[in-house]
Design an enzyme around this catalytic site. Structure first.
Site, short mmCIF file in Angstrom:
data_model
loop_
_atom_site.label_atom_id
_atom_site.label_comp_id
_atom_site.label_asym_id
_atom_site.label_seq_id
_atom_site.Cartn_x
_atom_site.Cartn_y
_atom_site.Cartn_z
N LYS A 178 139.03 13.27 86.79
CA LYS A 178 138.49 13.12 88.16
C LYS A 178 137.58 14.31 88.49
CE LYS A 178 142.59 15.47 89.86
NZ LYS A 178 144.01 15.29 90.20
N TYR A 218 121.75 39.90 104.43
CA TYR A 218 121.92 39.52 105.83
C TYR A 218 123.00 40.35 106.52
CZ TYR A 218 119.26 35.21 104.97
OH TYR A 218 118.29 34.29 104.67
C1 LIG Z 1 144.94 15.88 89.42
C2 LIG Z 1 146.17 15.18 89.06
C3 LIG Z 1 146.87 15.49 87.90
C4 LIG Z 1 146.51 16.66 87.00
O1 LIG Z 1 146.94 17.85 87.60
P1 LIG Z 1 146.69 19.26 86.87
O2 LIG Z 1 147.45 20.23 87.66
O3 LIG Z 1 145.21 19.49 86.95
O4 LIG Z 1 147.15 19.10 85.48
C5 LIG Z 1 147.95 14.69 87.55
N1 LIG Z 1 148.33 13.66 88.35
C6 LIG Z 1 147.69 13.36 89.49
C7 LIG Z 1 148.15 12.22 90.32
C8 LIG Z 1 146.61 14.12 89.91
O5 LIG Z 1 145.98 13.82 91.04
#
Ligand SMILES: *Cc1c(COP(=O)(O)O)cnc(C)c1O
Length: 372
Positions: free
Chosen positions: A39, A265
């Site tokens: 993702k 700034y």
């Molecule tokens: C993002 C996510 C993961 C992975 O988590 P990490 O801490 O990056 O390994 C696993 N399960 C779900 C549902 C997530 O949203």
């Protein structure tokens, strides 16, 4: 078409490092299946390129947040199982059939929509039920499980293929939260009975690395694939996870200013000695957070140079008075290695009060990426 010149700033993604991390985590996962979370455009590393590299390495399960990411992966030729973790708009149920995707579900309306779409396409759709074990995020509550199991049973075209949950504190080795959540997960599973075909999954990177007893049938790793430990650097070892992303720019101007001169700034920094500054063409627009004003560091000629004054939208000044021979054109490392020095996503995260995840997304998703 005319070529457009490259930016001064570039993110480099090392696919060999991601493959190394995959092999290491696969070993840690033992007999459990392995799902790669890609993702947020692969946590800023490029969802498609990372997925291709991982698929080449043998990964057969991928997780995205939304439907559109899953469809983009299919268009890119990813044939493995793709989980849509955040669920779908019931109106989009037919896409699940059309693209052969695996939805995570937590409401009745979506189940009905999936059932209708499946019947129309003359298919049996596997669905994974999301249950809440203490995160209070997505998922049904314990007193709803029977109703959901009955509903899935009663609907044509869909079949319960898995039960999923998520840990709130698996990055904390000392916390009892993970054991408590896992116990709650077992409660849901026992109500679902002994269907051996069901895939049970709850472990993220933290649980995969630190709580092996929670691996169940499949682990879902994100941050660790990209080379960061979920609890920061604490577990770092030379034979451990390798950072995948680096971020470089170059010096565009070097200038000498007298003692008592304001920088950037608001003149929040005033020089305390005759000072040599290097001007860098990076700013908060490039994911170099404004919160790094007067506290960030970058690497030039293998040495650390501190940020002076506020980070601007596209420009930042760093102090190079103590670094011999800096000239415009010199490579500057914002994230990654130079000589014997290294700046990690965890180091930047600690300075701005966030986690490596956000640093990687901010830098990776706001710059030209060179993936190799
Ligand atoms: C993002 C996510 C993961 C992975 O988590 P990490 O801490 O990056 O390994 C696993 N399960 C779900 C549902 C997530 O949203």
């Amino acid at each position: 078409m005319q070529m457009i010149p490259a930016s001064f700033n570039r993110v480099t993604v090392d696919l060999e490092a991601i493959k190394h991390n995959y092999r290491l985590l696969k070993k840690a996962a033992g007999n459990a299946a392995f799902l790669a979370m890609v993702k947020a455009d692969g946590y800023g590393h490029g969802m498609i390129e990372c997925s291709r590299a991982l698929q080449e390495e043998g990964c057969r399960q991928f997780g995205v947040a939304e439907l559109r990411e899953a469809i983009l992966l299919r268009h890119a030729g990813i044939q493995s199982t793709i989980y849509v973790m955040v669920g779908i708009d019931p109106m989009d149920a037919e896409y699940i059939c059309e693209y052969n995707l695996t939805p995570v579900v937590y409401d009745m309306v979506t189940l009905e929509a999936l059932s209708q779409a499946a019947q129309k396409h003359n298919r049996i759709l596997p669905v994974h039920l999301k249950v809440d074990c203490g995160m209070s995020r997505l998922g049904i509550q314990e007193d709803q499980i029977e109703a959901f199991l009955q509903k899935i049973e009663s609907l044509s075209g869909i079949q319960l293929a898995g039960i999923a949950s998520h840990f709130p504190s698996a990055d904390d080795v000392a916390s009892e939260s993970t054991a408590n959540s896992y116990r709650r997960f077992q409660g849901y599973l026992s109500k679902a009975g002994k269907k051996t075909s069901i895939i049970r999954h709850i472990a993220n990177s933290g649980a995969t690395l630190y709580f092996p007893e929670t691996h169940s049938d499949m682990v879902r790793c994100g941050i660790s694939l990209y080379g960061c430990y979920p609890d920061g650097e604490k577990k770092r070892a030379d034979d451990g996870l390798q950072p995948v992303m680096s971020f470089t720019t170059r010096v565009v101007q070097v200038k000498d200013i007298p003692e008592g001169t304001g920088v950037s700034y608001g003149s929040t920094y005033v020089t305390t000695r005759p000072t040599r500054l290097a001007v860098l063409p990076i700013g908060y627009e490039d994911g170099f957070s404004r919160q790094l004003s007067n506290c960030g560091e970058v690497l030039i000629r293998g040495r650390r140079a501190p940020v002076r004054g506020r980070v601007c939208m596209n420009l930042t000044m760093v102090d190079v008075t103590d670094i011999e021979g800096v000239t415009s054109g010199d490579e500057v490392v914002i994230l990654g290695e130079q000589g014997t020095e290294r700046i990690t996503a965890d180091e930047i995260a600690a300075k701005i009060g966030t986690i490596s995840y956000e640093v990687l997304c901010m830098i990776g998703n706001n710059n030209e990426r060179i993936i190799r």
